[in-house]
Design a protein around this motif. Sequence first.
Motif, PDB file in Angstrom:
ATOM      1  N   ALA A 198       0.816  -1.217   0.000  1.00  0.00           N
ATOM      2  CA  ALA A 198       0.000   0.000   0.000  1.00  0.00           C
ATOM      3  C   ALA A 198       0.844   1.258   0.000  1.00  0.00           C
ATOM      4  O   ALA A 198       0.384   2.320  -0.429  1.00  0.00           O
ATOM      5  N   ALA A 236      -1.635  -0.745   6.779  1.00  0.00           N
ATOM      6  CA  ALA A 236      -1.365  -0.286   5.416  1.00  0.00           C
ATOM      7  C   ALA A 236      -2.207   0.936   5.078  1.00  0.00           C
ATOM      8  O   ALA A 236      -1.724   1.893   4.455  1.00  0.00           O
ATOM      9  N   ALA A 265      -0.578   4.545   4.212  1.00  0.00           N
ATOM     10  CA  ALA A 265      -0.802   5.143   2.895  1.00  0.00           C
ATOM     11  C   ALA A 265      -1.516   6.487   3.013  1.00  0.00           C
ATOM     12  O   ALA A 265      -1.250   7.409   2.228  1.00  0.00           O
ATOM     13  N   ASP A 319      -3.376   3.119  -2.985  1.00  0.00           N
ATOM     14  CA  ASP A 319      -2.929   1.772  -2.616  1.00  0.00           C
ATOM     15  C   ASP A 319      -2.623   1.014  -3.905  1.00  0.00           C
ATOM     16  O   ASP A 319      -3.517   0.430  -4.521  1.00  0.00           O
TER      17      ASP A 319
END
Length: 565
Positions: free
Chosen positions: A107, A164, A168, A308
């Motif tokens: 990500a 993640a 991100a 992502d």
Amino acid sequence: MISSVNMIWVLFGTALVFFMQAGFAMVEAGFTRAKNAGNIIMKNLLDLSIGTPLYWFLGFGIMFGGGVDFFIHGDYSSVLPEGVSLWAFVIFQTVFCATSATIVSGAMAERTKFSAYCIYSAVISLLIYPISGHWIWGGGFLSQMGFHDFAGSTAVHMVGGVAAFIGAKILGPRIGKYSQDGKAKAIPGHNITIGALGVFILWFCWFGFNGGSTVSMEGEAAETAGLVFMNTNLAAATATVTTMIFTWFRYKKPDVSMTLNGALAGLVAITAGCDVVSPTGAAIIGICAGIVVTLAIEFVDTKLKVDDPVGAVGVHGFCGALGTVLTGLFATENGLFYGGGAKFFGVQLLGVVVVILWVAVTATITFKIVDKTVGLRVSKREEIEGLDSAEHGLSNAYADFLPSITPDNMTNSVVNVLGVATKDVPVDEAIPINMASVQADTHAGTVLTKVDIICKQSKFEELKTAMNDIGVTGMTVTQVLGCGIQKGATEYYRGVPVDVQLLPKMRVEIVIAKVPVTDVVNAARKVLYTGHIGDGKIFIYDVRDAVKVRTGETGYDAMQGIDIV
């Protein structure tokens, strides 16, 4: 007493889960751009290498001892599976920890500092994953309440997926991902074949991930392992087919990369309940995951504006939570749909919410600290140049495989077409030629013409044959990307329309002197014509002169071959 059968089974599962690192590396590398491939390989190598000693140092003790136990010196007999040694169980749990950490990499790909990645990967392995893992698998409050997560839909995958998402979000999107008005733009991965290979590796290794989690092959555990294998494969297959059909209707064509994500989504979703649901339940869970992963990836990308590149949040975060909650519905003993009441379903839902909150808070703190100290993101120049070069001094992760010839070793050798070094041909053995002055031009009035042909890759062999038939043998061929005035057909990549589709083409450059230009053009058109957009174009140029390096001949003479007797 140690059981040889159980030990072999656990260690075999360990080896398969370890090999999942290769699958994750291939998926991430294939779904991103070539200029970052080396960086991605390094990250997937290092999260395992960093996580292994840290999990030994402290993580395992927190997860299964509930406290600080440096280097695993405590008594863990109460948590060890029957017939399995301590160190076999430790290494089995270590590779699960590494899986959770590596999910975050996808990500945050293509714009994260390598040093920052090493730091937050270490924190995940050292604290974030072990603490929530203790609640679920180590005798913590969730396991005492009856929370069921057989192989880690929540404990492994959702933990990685939530981390993640937070990473991100804080990191921000890649340069060029969103327009000024916030519209998402597609940034296609460079190698869908490598991405597909990664998915197949992960699918295969998931039998160790889920099947190995029985940690036994004796008695009822052996029967359970058969059910786990069946459910794992069935959920992955139904999710794959569902995603393929769903994207076919949604995007008018079956989306390749999203379908690959669908396979992973089914695997993630079934991981929590693969031991307690029936094959029918597994198939339904797979169908749900196949739809949810598509909508989740679109939602994260276009609505939440979180970039992502590989769909890690949708696959691991959303589908990890989905599979855990659906276990509360489809478990054959306690599931809501099987008369078990709402209690088990409520516990599953509570466990998901608690873990999301834990990871969201701790990951936010971790990423913020890293960002304020060493910095999370590379500079704009480094991102545009590519992390392979900026972070690792690697000019190209796909350097060609021919032997490298440097000026120091080229004095007495050349490289033939097979890449094998040979000595210079002696003058008395060379093809007889008449050396010409550079200024000489025996056909001063002859016009040289260059013909550039842009065509489909599938038509190249026919074109080459047609050129040879009319006497054109010399040509230069390159693979290129481009589009005409139609800007290519409208395509979608992971649900996002590609503004200008650069299609792979062949560029054939021919300089002619003897063969009439009209013959070349007519022969090329006859071969390339299909009547559809994309047949190609032919460009015609006047050439001022040509010089043959070996002989010095120019113009018409330089373009003629010599018959070898």
